[in-house]
Design an enzyme around this catalytic site. Structure first.
Site, PDB file in Angstrom:
ATOM      1  N   ASN A  11       1.246 -15.028  -9.063  1.00 39.78           N
ATOM      2  CA  ASN A  11       0.126 -16.359  -9.419  1.00 39.78           C
ATOM      3  C   ASN A  11      -0.203 -16.337  -8.189  1.00 39.78           C
ATOM      4  O   ASN A  11      -0.210 -16.995  -7.190  1.00 39.78           O
ATOM      5  CB  ASN A  11      -0.098 -17.484  -9.644  1.00 39.78           C
ATOM      6  CG  ASN A  11      -0.658 -19.228  -9.635  1.00 39.78           C
ATOM      7  OD1 ASN A  11      -1.624 -18.189  -9.672  1.00 39.78           O
ATOM      8  ND2 ASN A  11      -0.485 -19.456  -9.649  1.00 39.78           N
ATOM      9  N   LYS A  13      -3.617 -17.220  -7.504  1.00 39.28           N
ATOM     10  CA  LYS A  13      -4.345 -18.724  -6.799  1.00 39.28           C
ATOM     11  C   LYS A  13      -6.131 -17.905  -6.762  1.00 39.28           C
ATOM     12  O   LYS A  13      -6.208 -16.777  -7.786  1.00 39.28           O
ATOM     13  CB  LYS A  13      -4.098 -18.874  -6.467  1.00 39.28           C
ATOM     14  CG  LYS A  13      -2.009 -20.086  -6.884  1.00 39.28           C
ATOM     15  CD  LYS A  13      -1.553 -20.791  -5.998  1.00 39.28           C
ATOM     16  CE  LYS A  13      -0.846 -20.397  -6.550  1.00 39.28           C
ATOM     17  NZ  LYS A  13      -0.389 -22.226  -5.478  1.00 39.28           N
ATOM     18  N   HIS A  97      -1.468 -25.217 -15.350  1.00 37.85           N
ATOM     19  CA  HIS A  97      -1.153 -24.796 -13.770  1.00 37.85           C
ATOM     20  C   HIS A  97      -1.117 -26.537 -13.853  1.00 37.85           C
ATOM     21  O   HIS A  97      -2.209 -26.926 -13.810  1.00 37.85           O
ATOM     22  CB  HIS A  97      -1.656 -24.242 -13.282  1.00 37.85           C
ATOM     23  CG  HIS A  97      -0.839 -23.828 -11.267  1.00 37.85           C
ATOM     24  ND1 HIS A  97      -0.920 -24.281 -10.777  1.00 37.85           N
ATOM     25  CD2 HIS A  97       0.141 -23.272 -11.851  1.00 37.85           C
ATOM     26  CE1 HIS A  97      -0.529 -23.947  -9.768  1.00 37.85           C
ATOM     27  NE2 HIS A  97       0.813 -23.754 -10.012  1.00 37.85           N
ATOM     28  N   GLU A  99      -1.934 -26.863 -10.859  1.00 35.93           N
ATOM     29  CA  GLU A  99      -3.226 -27.614  -9.708  1.00 35.93           C
ATOM     30  C   GLU A  99      -4.353 -27.311 -11.005  1.00 35.93           C
ATOM     31  O   GLU A  99      -5.608 -27.870 -10.563  1.00 35.93           O
ATOM     32  CB  GLU A  99      -3.325 -26.070  -8.966  1.00 35.93           C
ATOM     33  CG  GLU A  99      -2.333 -25.896  -7.764  1.00 35.93           C
ATOM     34  CD  GLU A  99      -2.358 -24.727  -7.363  1.00 35.93           C
ATOM     35  OE1 GLU A  99      -2.709 -23.677  -7.437  1.00 35.93           O
ATOM     36  OE2 GLU A  99      -1.296 -24.875  -6.896  1.00 35.93           O
ATOM     37  N   GLU A 169       8.076 -25.772 -13.036  1.00 36.02           N
ATOM     38  CA  GLU A 169       7.098 -26.093 -11.618  1.00 36.02           C
ATOM     39  C   GLU A 169       6.946 -27.246 -11.154  1.00 36.02           C
ATOM     40  O   GLU A 169       6.185 -27.578 -11.574  1.00 36.02           O
ATOM     41  CB  GLU A 169       6.174 -25.286 -11.869  1.00 36.02           C
ATOM     42  CG  GLU A 169       6.032 -23.505 -12.357  1.00 36.02           C
ATOM     43  CD  GLU A 169       4.428 -23.003 -11.437  1.00 36.02           C
ATOM     44  OE1 GLU A 169       5.114 -22.378 -10.622  1.00 36.02           O
ATOM     45  OE2 GLU A 169       3.601 -23.025 -11.200  1.00 36.02           O
ATOM     46  N   GLY A 175       3.907 -25.055  -3.467  1.00 33.32           N
ATOM     47  CA  GLY A 175       3.430 -24.626  -2.081  1.00 33.32           C
ATOM     48  C   GLY A 175       3.156 -25.168  -0.774  1.00 33.32           C
ATOM     49  O   GLY A 175       3.897 -25.397   0.259  1.00 33.32           O
ATOM     50  N   SER A 215       8.034 -22.491  -4.256  1.00 39.66           N
ATOM     51  CA  SER A 215       8.243 -22.033  -3.292  1.00 39.66           C
ATOM     52  C   SER A 215       9.358 -20.695  -3.764  1.00 39.66           C
ATOM     53  O   SER A 215      10.271 -20.790  -2.443  1.00 39.66           O
ATOM     54  CB  SER A 215       8.596 -23.015  -2.075  1.00 39.66           C
ATOM     55  OG  SER A 215       7.853 -24.355  -2.209  1.00 39.66           O
ATOM     56  N   GLY A 236       3.655 -17.943  -6.182  1.00 39.84           N
ATOM     57  CA  GLY A 236       2.544 -17.914  -5.623  1.00 39.84           C
ATOM     58  C   GLY A 236       2.547 -17.351  -4.170  1.00 39.84           C
ATOM     59  O   GLY A 236       2.225 -15.747  -4.231  1.00 39.84           O
TER      60      GLY A 236
END
Ligand code: PGA
Length: 251
Positions: A11, A13, A97, A99, A169, A175, A215, A236
């Site tokens: 991903n 992003k 997701h 986010e 997730e 992150g 992570s 990510g």
């Protein structure tokens, strides 16, 4: 030994231009060529999809979108539909997701509408679920995972559901460098799989791939992937570099 084929998805992003995407692909493909144990998917920003599809054509690497809307076309400024992703060469799409949920108003209901649309157009959906730190600390992880999974899968016909992939997730692990321990992840995956069984039946649940994300790095990928319940990873930060992502694929 599980019959579920592991899926490792990048991903990206909101990182990389088309030329940076092409550079990644040129460096990455030789590192993973002939790798057939896992399904490998790159999910770049929309503007990079054509470059990544062109660069990966004929290879073992698939391409996915990071989001889509449920309508097919119309006056929806700024949106991208499932038929558009298909026309560009995508085979997968990330839905819900955290986010998107956190910053762009995504809800369990919109994730569900998108899932219906993705399945109708034969995109392989990667549906993201996961609890916030405050929810984990309040002992609400199970409740959140059950709700997101049940509402996300609402009204899906079992005969269409076999392609669905779920990504667990935990939001506090995204992150942050904090990873769920393999045991914590396996426990969450078990909770999700039991809900899938209630929603779609035991057979679909047993065949459904549940990925871990948050992570994932070359250093921890092996320990996570050795868990029977973990069927792959959504990556990510560590997917932006071809060498680091290839090490995760080759865990
Ligand atoms: P991360 O992101 O690997 O950078 O934690 C994972 C994701 O958000 O999908």
């Amino acid at each position: 030994m599980s019959a579920r084929k592991p899926l490792i998805a990048a991903n990206w992003k909101m990182y990389k231009t088309p030329s940076q995407s092409s550079e990644f692909v040129t460096a990455f493909l030789p590192l993973v060529q002939d790798r057939t144990r896992d399904e490998i998917v790159l999910c770049p920003p929309f503007v990079d999809i054509s470059a990544v599809v062109a660069g990966t054509r004929g290879s073992n690497v698939h391409v996915g979108g990071q989001n889509m809307v449920w309508q097919e076309e119309g006056a929806f400024t700024g949106e991208i539909s499932a038929p558009m992703l298909i026309a560009c060469g995508c085979t997968h799409v990330i839905l819900g997701h955290s986010e998107r949920r956190q910053f762009f108003g995504e809800t369990d209901e919109t994730v569900n509408k998108k899932l219906h649309a993705a399945l109708k157009h034969k995109l392989t959906p990667i549906v993201c679920v996961g609890e916030l730190l405050a929810e984990r600390e309040a002992g609400k992880t199970e409740e959140v995972l059950l709700r997101q999974t049940a509402k996300g899968l609402a009204g899906i016909a079992a005969d269409l559901a076999h392609s669905i992939v779920i990504a667990y997730e935990p939001v506090w692990a995204i992150g942050t460098g904090k990873t769920a321990t393999p045991e914590m992840a396996a426990e969450a995956h078990h909770i999700i799989r039991e809900q899938v069984a209630r929603s779609l039946g035991r057979e679909i649940a047993d065949g459904m791939r549940i990925l871990y994300g948050g992570s994932v790095k070359p250093e921890n990928a092996g320990a996570l992937m050795r868990q029977e319940e973990i069927d792959g990873a959504l990556v990510g930060g560590a997917s932006l570099d071809p060498h680091s992502f290839s090490k995760i694929v080759l865990y």
